[in-house]
Write a protein that holds these residues in place. Structure first.
Motif, PDB file in Angstrom:
ATOM      1  N   ALA A 114       0.832  -1.196   0.000  1.00 19.39           N
ATOM      2  CA  ALA A 114       0.000   0.000   0.000  1.00 19.39           C
ATOM      3  C   ALA A 114       0.869   1.249   0.000  1.00 19.39           C
ATOM      4  N   LEU A 115       1.910   1.255   0.816  1.00 15.83           N
ATOM      5  CA  LEU A 115       2.802   2.412   0.891  1.00 15.83           C
ATOM      6  C   LEU A 115       3.497   2.643  -0.443  1.00 15.83           C
ATOM      7  N   ALA A 116       4.044   1.575  -0.996  1.00 13.79           N
ATOM      8  CA  ALA A 116       4.743   1.705  -2.268  1.00 13.79           C
ATOM      9  C   ALA A 116       3.794   2.236  -3.337  1.00 13.79           C
ATOM     10  N   GLN A 117       2.586   1.741  -3.291  1.00 10.49           N
ATOM     11  CA  GLN A 117       1.579   2.170  -4.245  1.00 10.49           C
ATOM     12  C   GLN A 117       1.273   3.653  -4.108  1.00 10.49           C
ATOM     13  N   GLU A 118       1.008   4.069  -2.863  1.00 12.30           N
ATOM     14  CA  GLU A 118       0.692   5.478  -2.632  1.00 12.30           C
ATOM     15  C   GLU A 118       1.863   6.368  -3.004  1.00 12.30           C
ATOM     16  N   ALA A 119       3.062   5.874  -2.706  1.00 14.39           N
ATOM     17  CA  ALA A 119       4.250   6.668  -2.988  1.00 14.39           C
ATOM     18  C   ALA A 119       4.358   6.953  -4.467  1.00 14.39           C
ATOM     19  N   VAL A 120       4.168   5.924  -5.270  1.00 18.84           N
ATOM     20  CA  VAL A 120       4.349   6.090  -6.702  1.00 18.84           C
ATOM     21  C   VAL A 120       3.251   6.988  -7.278  1.00 18.84           C
ATOM     22  N   GLU A 121       2.114   7.000  -6.620  1.00 18.49           N
ATOM     23  CA  GLU A 121       1.021   7.802  -7.147  1.00 18.49           C
ATOM     24  C   GLU A 121       1.175   9.265  -6.786  1.00 18.49           C
ATOM     25  N   ASN A 122       2.055   9.535  -5.835  1.00 20.90           N
ATOM     26  CA  ASN A 122       2.249  10.919  -5.430  1.00 20.90           C
ATOM     27  C   ASN A 122       3.416  11.582  -6.140  1.00 20.90           C
TER      28      ASN A 122
END
Lengths: 251, 251
Positions: free
Chosen positions: A65-73
């Motif tokens: 989830a963190l990696a996902q959110e990071a890439v989306e930001n």
DNA sequence: ATGGCCGTTGCACAGGATGCAACGATGACT
DNA sequence: AGTCATCGTTGCATCCTGTGCAACGGCCAT
């Protein structure tokens, strides 16, 4: 600099190699079991670590989830995405977007020809930094001393006979790429795959990302792929314009 | 349980919302700037946090690497993958593999019809837990009290008119699914997409993963898709057999 | 039954994390 | 240009908190 946190975080790469039980973690950390237990509990509460039925620990879902959110930001990615899709629609090949970060180059977006859905395949996987076209652009733009330092530090695996063999050759290639403002990888990573790449720049002119088009030999020859170069560069420039116009990374 | 680690880890979700500077981090953690600095430094050393040119912090690249390695070390996934590919070759549709972990269902593997390459699209993204066929299998196998607790806690967004509207309906659906040992999602998430799913069980008979086949209405009708059910179940059972050593009848 | 293995708990000690205050650099405003 | 405000950084004294020890209890195999 914080011993406790340092130890706790050291558990993550350790578990990345595979599940481990309390004893193994404690041993590899060089701490008492009870200490390892408390660290693991804390990691667990934050979802970074998961305890499977056999009581062994492994990396947890929150990590995804963190990696996902990071890439989306990443705002470059946000801005670039529609351009990547457009480019893909025009040429039909796979399109990548990559950034450089502390000795690593990683893909932050990818568009496949048939399925223009977001997919983060290979995100986080170490990119073949010595041969990938995007890596040449990103490293080529580093300040001289750092560029040299990184080049010296790298390994130069011979994926194919056309892989770049050593630091000297790599630095020469970087100089060329830096000069001409685009890069290629012609069978340097996989024998039958060619790439061409162009840089995305920030308001200060520094390369913040690189995009590439990849296609296997069987679909288009290297020469045919190179005819796409103007299109790729135009796309990269369009992203640059939009990115450096709105967001200003102050230095 | 460890205050220092707890604080350090709290920084990660905070940064997942977007970049932040030292002051903001310190404030939102409720600690002194110098404390926040030391925590950030430690996170930085481990690559979990990256400092951009404007000195603000954001999540780092190592996070992707960890997430990537984590997903590759799931042994269910390792065992299941060839079966997914085989199933895909037989039916041609998209095949998913999913697991449940602490209130979340996530895809850990996916095979696209045309490109049978590994792609981890949507990994880490919260799956539509109230409607997805795989979620029904995974949640349906939880012990009664936990199943109820989770169901009560969920939101029930109406993606389509056929989405499951509330906890009561969801629990009924879970009971049915649990009973019959397979699940469907007929347009509950996206109007034109249907899925059928079957469970993979561990040696203890508990559901450890679920696999599904998805196809849009325009390719095959729901009825046609259902004819694949025996094939899907056979595949899931084959994975179960390999994973646990034996086949277990539904409990 | 019995012994070994592993995870867990409570506790005393000290090692390390914390907040303070002061410094330095950068940029904004007069 | 000068002054002030803001922010990141550093060294240090205090005492909180993380640490290792030892003992307990559950589990499995012998």
């Amino acid at each position: 600099m914080s011993q406790t946190v340092d130890r706790a975080l050291s558990i993550l790469p350790l578990l990345a190699q595979g599940p481990a039980d309390l004893g193994q973690v404690a041993e590899r950390l060089g701490v008492h079991k009870s200490t390892a237990l408390r660290l693991l509990r804390t990691l667990h509460e934050h979802g970074l670590v998961y305890r499977q039925q056999d009581q062994r620990y492994r990396l947890g879902a929150r990590l995804f989830a963190l990696a996902q959110e990071a890439v989306e930001n990443l705002d470059v990615r946000e801005i670039a995405h529609p351009h990547l899709v457009a480019l893909n629609e025009q040429c039909g090949h796979t399109v990548h977007l990559a950034v450089y970060e502390e000795n690593e180059v990683l893909y932050i977006d990818k568009v496949e020809s048939r399925y223009p859905v977001r997919m983060y395949s290979r995100v986080g996987k170490p990119v073949a930094i010595t041969v990938a076209a995007v890596a040449k652009l990103l490293l080529g733009d580093l300040p001289e001393p750092e560029r040299r330092a990184v080049a010296e530090r790298l390994d130069y695996p011979m994926y194919t006979s056309r892989s770049i063999p050593n630091a000297a050759a790599f630095l020469r290639e970087l100089a060329t790429v830096r000069e001409q403002g685009w890069a290629t990888d012609l069978g340097g990573h996989e024998e039958s795959i060619n790439c061409i790449a162009a840089p995305v720049r920030g308001a200060d002119g520094l390369v913040v990302a690189a995009m590439s088009v990849s296609a296997p030999n069987v679909v288009v020859t290297a020469e045919e792929l190179l005819t796409l170069l103007p299109l790729v560069r135009r796309t990269a420039d369009a992203i640059t314009r939009e990115y450096s116009g709105t967001t200003h990374p102050p230095r």
